[in-house]
Design an enzyme around this catalytic site. Structure first.
Site, short mmCIF file in Angstrom:
data_model
loop_
_atom_site.label_atom_id
_atom_site.label_comp_id
_atom_site.label_asym_id
_atom_site.label_seq_id
_atom_site.Cartn_x
_atom_site.Cartn_y
_atom_site.Cartn_z
N GLU A 39 -19.56 5.11 -24.92
CA GLU A 39 -20.99 5.25 -24.72
C GLU A 39 -21.65 3.90 -24.47
O GLU A 39 -21.24 2.87 -25.00
CB GLU A 39 -21.60 5.89 -25.96
N SER A 68 -20.44 -8.96 -38.45
CA SER A 68 -20.61 -7.84 -39.38
C SER A 68 -20.15 -8.30 -40.75
O SER A 68 -18.96 -8.45 -40.98
CB SER A 68 -19.78 -6.65 -38.91
N LEU A 69 -21.10 -8.50 -41.64
CA LEU A 69 -20.76 -9.07 -42.96
C LEU A 69 -20.55 -7.94 -43.98
O LEU A 69 -19.48 -7.77 -44.51
CB LEU A 69 -21.87 -10.03 -43.38
N HIS A 70 -21.61 -7.24 -44.29
CA HIS A 70 -21.54 -5.99 -45.06
C HIS A 70 -21.16 -6.10 -46.53
O HIS A 70 -21.24 -5.11 -47.27
CB HIS A 70 -20.63 -4.95 -44.38
N ASN A 124 -25.73 4.76 -41.37
CA ASN A 124 -25.84 5.97 -40.57
C ASN A 124 -24.78 6.96 -41.02
O ASN A 124 -23.60 6.74 -40.76
CB ASN A 124 -25.58 5.61 -39.11
N CYS A 141 -12.96 0.18 -40.47
CA CYS A 141 -13.96 -0.10 -41.51
C CYS A 141 -14.37 1.23 -42.15
O CYS A 141 -14.53 2.24 -41.46
CB CYS A 141 -15.16 -0.80 -40.92
N CYS A 170 -27.52 11.43 -30.32
CA CYS A 170 -26.44 10.71 -29.67
C CYS A 170 -25.08 11.23 -30.14
O CYS A 170 -24.20 11.50 -29.33
CB CYS A 170 -26.57 9.25 -30.06
N SER A 200 -20.72 -9.04 -31.00
CA SER A 200 -20.68 -8.70 -32.42
C SER A 200 -19.24 -8.52 -32.84
O SER A 200 -18.48 -7.78 -32.20
CB SER A 200 -21.45 -7.40 -32.67
N1 SAH Z 1 -16.71 -4.03 -33.89
C1 SAH Z 1 -17.86 -4.84 -33.85
C2 SAH Z 1 -18.96 -4.32 -32.97
C3 SAH Z 1 -19.22 -2.84 -32.96
S1 SAH Z 1 -19.88 -2.09 -34.36
C4 SAH Z 1 -18.37 -5.11 -35.25
O1 SAH Z 1 -17.90 -4.49 -36.17
O2 SAH Z 1 -19.21 -5.98 -35.38
C5 SAH Z 1 -21.57 -2.58 -34.33
C6 SAH Z 1 -22.23 -2.66 -35.73
O3 SAH Z 1 -22.45 -1.35 -36.31
C7 SAH Z 1 -21.40 -3.40 -36.73
O4 SAH Z 1 -22.21 -4.28 -37.46
C8 SAH Z 1 -20.90 -2.28 -37.62
O5 SAH Z 1 -20.50 -2.75 -38.85
C9 SAH Z 1 -22.08 -1.36 -37.67
N2 SAH Z 1 -21.78 0.01 -38.15
C10 SAH Z 1 -20.65 0.70 -38.00
N3 SAH Z 1 -20.75 1.94 -38.55
C11 SAH Z 1 -21.99 2.04 -39.07
C12 SAH Z 1 -22.70 3.08 -39.74
N4 SAH Z 1 -22.15 4.25 -40.01
N5 SAH Z 1 -23.98 2.84 -40.10
C13 SAH Z 1 -24.57 1.65 -39.81
N6 SAH Z 1 -23.95 0.63 -39.16
C14 SAH Z 1 -22.66 0.81 -38.80
FE1 SF4 Z 2 -14.32 -1.39 -35.46
FE2 SF4 Z 2 -16.71 -2.60 -35.73
FE3 SF4 Z 2 -16.37 -0.03 -36.45
FE4 SF4 Z 2 -15.23 -1.95 -37.91
S1 SF4 Z 2 -17.46 -1.64 -37.63
S2 SF4 Z 2 -14.23 -0.04 -37.26
S3 SF4 Z 2 -14.68 -3.42 -36.34
S4 SF4 Z 2 -16.22 -0.87 -34.41
#
Ligand code: SAH
Ligand code: SF4
Length: 372
Positions: free
Chosen positions: A90, A225-227, A302, A114, A345, A203
């Site tokens: 997408e 992406s820290l989290h 999300n 993740c 979406c 990212s």
């Molecule tokens: N793989 C890369 C880029 C794609 S994901 C990365 O991880 O940075 C883009 C962003 O969306 C990342 O910060 C990811 O951690 C976040 N993300 C993934 N799943 C999510 C969810 N369910 N709710 C909110 N953010 C999410």
């Molecule tokens: Fe892949 Fe980014 Fe999703 Fe982690 S957050 S599974 S690195 S797309």
């Protein structure tokens, strides 16, 4: 058949020289393809006829096939592209005052698994080709009805329709390094899209050696992406942390900033109820990032089926942002306007193919987050 969307200028010049053609011919072809959105060699009127014939014989200009095109009430537009083998990815466009951001995918699925990510739960299908990555921008430009003018694709009022690109759709861009960098070069190339490095963001989940390579080869704006503020929690949420723990990641961010087009790294932080959103987590984050010039983007989680996680309440997100702000860290929170769109979406992807269900949730959320 070669697909010329797979080529950055260097690669195209090299191929043209094999054909016995001068480098300026490659620049001409780049301009036709990317500035004019041309996919027909016969329409390249200032290219010599003999060369056009050669090109037609051996090459094509082919973007991924469009499966769905949908426009949300807030102007956000989403496209689902076929990338073969029952895979779809997408691309999302978010128009805002004075700027338009395109969120581009780099892989079908993702291998990094993740815990909170729907794309990760799909598993990894394959890397996108250069043509599939740049093809998203190529086609979005066309579909947005962009008027082509000198210097790129211009908006009616001010600036370009697509002024910013974020590699934040499906996949981990730095796990598809070579193709992503070639696509970035086309985005930055004055003979193609001519975007500034500050307006193109990669990212990453934090693949340390690839962050260093990106700094050397194509330093665009960086989002990480820290989290989680500590290794124990981050190991659990993001398995990649076991390989590249926070200490190494923070050091890589500092090194990146030496060459980066912006003087800060953006840290993305998904807000998950009771998991990473307490005052103690905020304090630990402040300490962790003390030596890294940064901004935070808080992304309310999300939800998706069987994730096992719940989004932090609005008040908690606000409070958490306040703690960061009080310590001098700029922290923005994703706008809520996309919530309904994100749901739409996910449904959209689900209608087409089960495997891709929820991918839109990932890409859409991301864009709003960074540019809110
Ligand atoms: N793989 C890369 C880029 C794609 S994901 C990365 O991880 O940075 C883009 C962003 O969306 C990342 O910060 C990811 O951690 C976040 N993300 C993934 N799943 C999510 C969810 N369910 N709710 C909110 N953010 C999410
Ligand atoms: Fe892949 Fe980014 Fe999703 Fe982690 S957050 S599974 S690195 S797309």
């Amino acid at each position: 058949m070669l697909n010329l969307l797979d080529y950055d200028l260097d690669a195209l010049s090299a191929w043209f020289s094999e054909l016995g053609e001068k480098p300026f011919r490659a620049r001409q072809a780049m301009r036709w393809m990317h500035r004019e959105g041309c996919d027909d060699f016969d329409a390249m009127t200032d290219v010599a006829k003999a060369l056009r014939a050669k090109l037609k014989e051996q090459a094509e200009i082919r973007a991924p096939a469009l499966l769905q095109d949908s426009l949300s009430s807030d102007g956000t537009r989403k496209w689902l592209f076929d990338v073969g083998d029952t895979n779809a990815v997408e691309t999302v466009f978010i128009p805002e005052a004075g700027r338009g951001t395109l969120c581009v995918s780099s892989q079908a699925g993702c291998a990094l698994d993740c815990a909170f990510c729907a794309t990760g739960k799909q598993g990894f299908n394959r890397n996108l080709t250069v043509g599939e990555i740049i093809g998203q921008l190529w086609l979005a430009n066309k579909l947005l009805g962009a008027a082509v003018a000198d210097g790129g694709v211009e908006d009616r009022d001010n600036g370009r329709i697509i002024s910013n690109v974020v590699l934040m759709g499906m996949g981990e861009p730095l796990s598809n390094f070579d193709n992503v960098v070639a696509a970035l070069r086309v985005m930055l190339d004055d003979h193609a899209y001519g975007l500034s490095k500050r307006r193109v963001t990669v990212s990453t989940s934090g693949i340390v050696p690839a962050i260093d390579r990106l700094r050397e080869e194509c330093p665009v704006a960086l989002a990480v992406s820290l989290h989680a503020p500590d290794d124990a929690l981050r190991d659990h949420l993001m398995p990649i942390n076991r390989k590249y723990p926070l200490r190494d990641l923070m050091a890589a961010c500092r090194r990146y900033l030496e060459r980066a087009p912006r003087d800060f790294v953006t840290f993305e932080y998904v807000m998950i109820d009771g998991v990473n959103d307490t005052d103690a987590h905020a304090r630990a984050l402040i300490a962790l990032t003390r030596d890294v010039p940064c901004k935070f983007n808080l992304i309310p989680f999300n939800p998706f089926p069987h994730s096992g996680f719940v989004r932090s309440p609005v008040g908690r997100v606000r409070h958490f942002a306040g703690l960061l702000l009080n310590s001098g860290i700029i922290a923005t929170t994703r706008k809520t306007r996309g919530d309904d769109v994100a749901a739409a979406c996910g449904q959209l992807a689900g209608q087409v193919r089960d495997k891709t269900r929820r991918t839109g949730v990932c890409s859409l959320r991301t864009m709003e987050e960074v540019f809110s």
